[in-house]
Design a protein around this motif. Structure first.
Motif, PDB file in Angstrom:
ATOM      1  N   PHE A   1      53.770  54.699  34.099  1.00 23.40           N
ATOM      2  CA  PHE A   1      54.227  54.283  35.479  1.00 23.40           C
ATOM      3  C   PHE A   1      53.696  52.624  35.699  1.00 23.40           C
ATOM      4  N   PHE A   2      52.903  52.550  34.866  1.00 23.76           N
ATOM      5  CA  PHE A   2      52.031  50.935  35.318  1.00 23.76           C
ATOM      6  C   PHE A   2      51.917  50.204  34.020  1.00 23.76           C
ATOM      7  N   PRO A   3      52.888  49.620  33.531  1.00 19.99           N
ATOM      8  CA  PRO A   3      52.862  48.664  32.251  1.00 19.99           C
ATOM      9  C   PRO A   3      51.973  47.656  32.452  1.00 19.99           C
ATOM     10  N   GLU A   4      51.563  47.266  33.636  1.00 16.68           N
ATOM     11  CA  GLU A   4      50.389  46.170  33.521  1.00 16.68           C
ATOM     12  C   GLU A   4      48.908  46.613  33.045  1.00 16.68           C
ATOM     13  N   ASN A   5      48.937  47.829  32.827  1.00 16.61           N
ATOM     14  CA  ASN A   5      47.753  48.615  32.391  1.00 16.61           C
ATOM     15  C   ASN A   5      46.380  48.018  33.200  1.00 16.61           C
ATOM     16  N   PRO A   6      46.245  48.349  34.514  1.00 15.07           N
ATOM     17  CA  PRO A   6      45.000  47.782  35.283  1.00 15.07           C
ATOM     18  C   PRO A   6      43.786  48.506  34.566  1.00 15.07           C
ATOM     19  N   ARG A   7      42.657  47.957  34.620  1.00 16.70           N
ATOM     20  CA  ARG A   7      41.345  48.120  34.133  1.00 16.70           C
ATOM     21  C   ARG A   7      40.666  49.151  35.262  1.00 16.70           C
TER      22      ARG A   7
ATOM     23  N   ASP B   1      40.693  48.399  41.688  1.00 11.98           N
ATOM     24  CA  ASP B   1      40.914  46.979  42.406  1.00 11.98           C
ATOM     25  C   ASP B   1      42.085  46.324  41.821  1.00 11.98           C
ATOM     26  N   GLU B   2      42.145  46.282  40.401  1.00 13.05           N
ATOM     27  CA  GLU B   2      43.388  45.800  39.798  1.00 13.05           C
ATOM     28  C   GLU B   2      44.694  46.291  40.168  1.00 13.05           C
ATOM     29  N   LEU B   3      44.552  47.614  40.386  1.00  8.79           N
ATOM     30  CA  LEU B   3      45.811  48.344  40.634  1.00  8.79           C
ATOM     31  C   LEU B   3      46.260  48.092  41.925  1.00  8.79           C
ATOM     32  N   VAL B   4      45.182  47.960  42.796  1.00  3.53           N
ATOM     33  CA  VAL B   4      45.459  47.775  44.162  1.00  3.53           C
ATOM     34  C   VAL B   4      46.308  46.307  44.153  1.00  3.53           C
ATOM     35  N   ASP B   5      45.686  45.498  43.433  1.00  6.86           N
ATOM     36  CA  ASP B   5      46.221  44.064  43.533  1.00  6.86           C
ATOM     37  C   ASP B   5      47.654  43.967  42.909  1.00  6.86           C
ATOM     38  N   ILE B   6      47.762  44.680  41.948  1.00  6.48           N
ATOM     39  CA  ILE B   6      49.160  44.808  41.203  1.00  6.48           C
ATOM     40  C   ILE B   6      50.172  45.297  42.398  1.00  6.48           C
ATOM     41  N   LEU B   7      49.728  46.415  43.014  1.00  3.15           N
ATOM     42  CA  LEU B   7      50.778  47.118  43.865  1.00  3.15           C
ATOM     43  C   LEU B   7      50.791  46.524  45.392  1.00  3.15           C
ATOM     44  N   ALA B   8      49.695  45.717  45.598  1.00 10.03           N
ATOM     45  CA  ALA B   8      49.948  45.026  46.934  1.00 10.03           C
ATOM     46  C   ALA B   8      50.670  43.786  46.775  1.00 10.03           C
ATOM     47  N   ARG B   9      50.554  42.928  45.744  1.00  9.00           N
ATOM     48  CA  ARG B   9      51.351  41.916  45.565  1.00  9.00           C
ATOM     49  C   ARG B   9      52.714  42.353  45.559  1.00  9.00           C
ATOM     50  N   ARG B  10      53.102  43.229  44.848  1.00  7.45           N
ATOM     51  CA  ARG B  10      54.541  43.677  44.756  1.00  7.45           C
ATOM     52  C   ARG B  10      55.124  44.049  46.156  1.00  7.45           C
ATOM     53  N   ALA B  11      54.213  44.886  46.762  1.00  9.22           N
ATOM     54  CA  ALA B  11      54.821  45.407  48.175  1.00  9.22           C
ATOM     55  C   ALA B  11      55.022  44.230  49.098  1.00  9.22           C
ATOM     56  N   ALA B  12      53.982  43.484  49.045  1.00 10.78           N
ATOM     57  CA  ALA B  12      54.374  42.168  49.839  1.00 10.78           C
ATOM     58  C   ALA B  12      55.597  41.531  49.318  1.00 10.78           C
ATOM     59  N   ALA B  13      55.648  41.119  48.166  1.00  6.57           N
ATOM     60  CA  ALA B  13      57.107  40.662  47.809  1.00  6.57           C
ATOM     61  C   ALA B  13      58.463  41.473  48.002  1.00  6.57           C
ATOM     62  N   ALA B  14      58.323  42.711  48.317  1.00 11.16           N
ATOM     63  CA  ALA B  14      59.383  43.577  48.760  1.00 11.16           C
ATOM     64  C   ALA B  14      59.599  42.961  50.185  1.00 11.16           C
ATOM     65  N   GLN B  15      58.621  43.044  50.987  1.00  7.22           N
ATOM     66  CA  GLN B  15      58.440  42.762  52.320  1.00  7.22           C
ATOM     67  C   GLN B  15      59.167  41.200  52.639  1.00  7.22           C
TER      68      GLN B  15
ATOM     69  N   SER C   1      61.133  48.415  43.049  1.00  3.35           N
ATOM     70  CA  SER C   1      60.552  47.258  43.789  1.00  3.35           C
ATOM     71  C   SER C   1      59.127  47.550  44.324  1.00  3.35           C
ATOM     72  N   ARG C   2      58.537  48.788  44.306  1.00  2.00           N
ATOM     73  CA  ARG C   2      57.218  49.158  44.596  1.00  2.00           C
ATOM     74  C   ARG C   2      56.409  49.056  43.344  1.00  2.00           C
ATOM     75  N   PHE C   3      57.220  49.661  42.265  1.00  4.75           N
ATOM     76  CA  PHE C   3      56.414  49.957  40.805  1.00  4.75           C
ATOM     77  C   PHE C   3      57.065  49.443  39.686  1.00  4.75           C
ATOM     78  N   ARG C   4      56.462  48.171  39.392  1.00  8.81           N
ATOM     79  CA  ARG C   4      57.274  47.327  38.280  1.00  8.81           C
ATOM     80  C   ARG C   4      57.520  48.431  37.091  1.00  8.81           C
TER      81      ARG C   4
END
Length: 649
Positions: A213-219, A222-236, A159-162
């Motif tokens: 651990f990160f199939p989105e392959n951020p570059r 900033d991209e990693l933070v965006d990916i994790l924050a969006r997922r954390a917000a969705a969990a909330q 739920s926190r790391f896709r």
């Protein structure tokens, strides 16, 4: 030599395609603008419909429909209680297996164990916590309980790391140690970035170590933070969308699972960092999911993450907020939600918006979208072309002739050519002169003295005044849009066919004012009382006086009799029915026009009795004509009358 293969380009729009011709787009916008729409509204309408002449490209409306369809599918895909349901089912299964093992045993120990099982709380989280230290007699029950704990670990981390669920499919102590180290390194990297000490090489080393651990392959970070924050917000949001009982039970399970895995502190630290970096995300909103199938936490969070994307996309694609532009639409969100083809459709729409500005048809000033003079000329040409298309071929004469120059009608006679003459060559008389002069060997040779030009009538320049009623009644009677099209068409006609003429367009309501060509297209009616033809004729008279050698042409387009006049102190006076003073002052200006030898032709767009009486009086005093065209034929009447008057001269 190395070989080359050529084929169709599949990764988006053709990069070698020619620039998009936005003239067709401008003409599409022009239809709405000439009907009274603003440039901004007409551009939005065009983008909603899609590209003209490109049926394979979707407009904003179709993309919106696709977004809403996708939202509906996600909302109906399942409900958020799947993890709780599976956890309860596995817990009940483990307890049942343990009871089955204890039942045949007659010992007091077995009875004590049964009593312990009877005292297990009904709350799933408390039950899991209580049974965490229980010594299972049944190997099957022990295996089922471990399956439950593995499920919770996978779902909580997923739920926190896709993709974490797949990484932990066959968990072992080393894998969990690696997860703990990853989270510690991630938090340390975020802390260094907050202090301004982070570098791209730090991120590259982190990804090299934990890329699986990160199939989105951020570059970058900033991209990693965006990916994790969006997922954390969705969990909330998932927790906020549950009933209070479900929320409390699942939160307790999450907290206990993280505590057991030794991740509680690192997860709390990560959550605080993500929230601080992206407080703009909807962390506490809720979302309805009404499907019958229960979704696991990871799947539920993924669905809510997609729903958040779709909600944001819907707001951006609607473009109904101040300063909205297609560049506001997140291309990555479009790609995630609707696929690559939707990205290409959006890029094609963005290209229209960009090219209209880049090619000089639109400009933004103080946050307002405006047409440039270039665009107004284009719309005027379009309006004029439509007027000519509506005219019968027999009535058009030579007014669409492009090579007539500034000359008048042919007189039938000719004269010797002189240097600088622009009249057409009289071919027959020129050849006759060469034959008369004689040639050698049966051949005709021409000299300069043989050439003759066809004589034409002298065509004088005209001072043109078009007086257009801007009063609110024009909008009420739906005659304002045809009047605006007529003004644009006449302006384009004079500029293209009679460049020597001096044209002035005057709008009048309670006051009159000169209208510049570039403001015609976006011109709005005046929501005021008063039809001040008196002031408009005053301004027109000054224009004619500035061009005393020009032939005067005065055209009035109105739907009502004069109800206002200009007073001596420069203010307007309104009265309805019209006062005697208003009528006398207006007719006085009509008489001045007559003394200037300016004929006033009136095009009335209503049939009120008082208006008829007034325009009949204008015609009697001035000698001009009165027309009563339908609104959709106003441009045809005005342009035809103007051409007739110019031909007469």
């Amino acid at each position: 030599m190395s070989g080359y293969r050529y084929g169709e380009y599949h990764d988006g729009p053709d990069p070698l395609a020619p620039p998009y011709d936005v003239r067709a787009a401008l003409d599409e916008m022009g239809d709405a603008i000439l009907q009274g729409s603003t440039p901004l509204d007409s551009l939005r309408d065009l983008l909603r419909r899609g590209l003209p002449g490109a049926p394979d490209r979707r407009g904003l409306d179709e993309l919106l429909r696709e977004v809403r369809r996708r939202r509906r599918e996600l909302s109906e895909r399942g409900n958020l209680s799947g993890t709780l349901e599976r956890a309860r089912a596995l817990l009940d299964k483990a307890i049942g297996q343990e009871r089955a093992e204890l039942f045949p045993d007659p010992s007091d120990e077995a009875r004590l164990r049964e009593t312990e099982l009877d005292s297990v709380p009904s709350d799933t989280a408390s039950a899991v916590q209580r049974l965490g230290s229980y010594e299972w007699r049944s190997a099957a029950a022990r295996e089922t309980f471990e399956e439950l704990r593995d499920l919770l670990r996978r779902e909580v981390l997923d739920s926190r790391f896709r993709g974490m669920r797949e990484a932990l499919a066959n968990p072992d102590p080393e894998m969990m140690n690696r997860v703990r180290q990853m989270m510690s390194d991630l938090n340390d990297m975020l802390d260094r970035d907050a202090r301004g000490e982070h570098t791209q090489s730090d991120f590259d080393q982190f990804m090299e170590k934990y890329r699986d651990f990160f199939p989105e392959n951020p570059r970058n970070l900033d991209e990693l933070v965006d990916i994790l924050a969006r997922r954390a917000a969705a969990a909330q949001r998932m927790l906020a969308s549950m009933t209070p009982e479900q929320r409390a039970e699942l939160q307790a399970l999450i907290d206990q699972t993280l505590q057991d895995a030794g991740l509680a502190e690192q997860m709390a630290r990560l959550g605080q960092s993500l929230y601080a970096r992206r407080p703009d995300l909807n962390w506490d909103s809720s979302e309805r999911m009404d499907g019958e199938q229960g979704l696991g936490m990871g799947d539920a969070v993924t669905a809510l993450e997609e729903l958040a994307d779709l909600n944001d996309l819907e707001a951006a694609l609607q473009q109904d907020y101040p300063g909205a532009r297609l560049d506001d639409v997140d291309e990555a969100a479009i790609r995630r939600a609707l696929g690559r083809s939707a990205v290409d459709d959006l890029e094609a729409l963005k290209q229209i918006e960009r090219e209209l500005e880049r090619q000089g048809y639109l400009r933004r000033q103080r946050g307002k979208l405006e047409l440039t003079p270039k665009a107004v000329r284009r719309l005027g040409e379009t309006a004029l072309r439509r007027v000519f298309d509506s005219l019968d071929a027999g009535r058009r004469g030579d007014h669409d002739q492009r090579d007539a120059g500034a000359a008048g009608e042919l007189t039938g006679s000719s004269r010797p050519w002189r240097f600088g003459d622009e009249q057409p060559i009289d071919v027959v008389r020129t050849l006759v002169n060469g034959v008369r002069r004689g040639g050698t060997g049966g051949r005709v040779s021409l000299s300069v003295d043989d050439f003759e030009v066809a004589e034409t009538e002298r065509r004088t320049a005209a001072a043109v005044c078009l007086l257009v009623d801007l009063s609110y009644s024009m909008a009420l009677r739906q005659t304002w849009a045809p009047a605006k099209q007529t003004a644009l068409a006449l302006q384009a006609l004079v500029a293209s066919k009679f460049p020597g003429d001096a044209v002035q367009i005057i709008g009048f309501s309670n006051y009159a004012r000169v209208l510049q060509p570039e403001e015609l297209a976006s011109l709005e009616w005046d929501m005021v009382q008063g039809t001040n033809l008196h002031h408009a004729l005053l301004i027109a008279g000054r224009h004619l006086d500035r061009h005393p050698d020009f032939e005067p042409v005065v055209i009035v387009v109105t739907d009502g009799e004069p109800t206002a006049h200009l007073t001596r102190n420069g203010r307007y006076w309104f009265e309805w029915p019209p006062s005697r003073e208003t009528l006398e002052l207006t007719l006085s200006e009509v008489d001045k026009m007559t003394r200037r030898r300016a004929t006033i032709n009136v095009f009335m767009l209503a049939t009120d009795e008082r208006l008829k009486e007034f325009v009949d009086e204008v015609a009697r005093r001035n000698g001009g004509r009165v027309f009563s065209p339908s609104a959709d034929r106003l441009g045809e009447y005005v342009v035809s009358d103007f051409l007739r008057s110019r031909r007469a001269r």
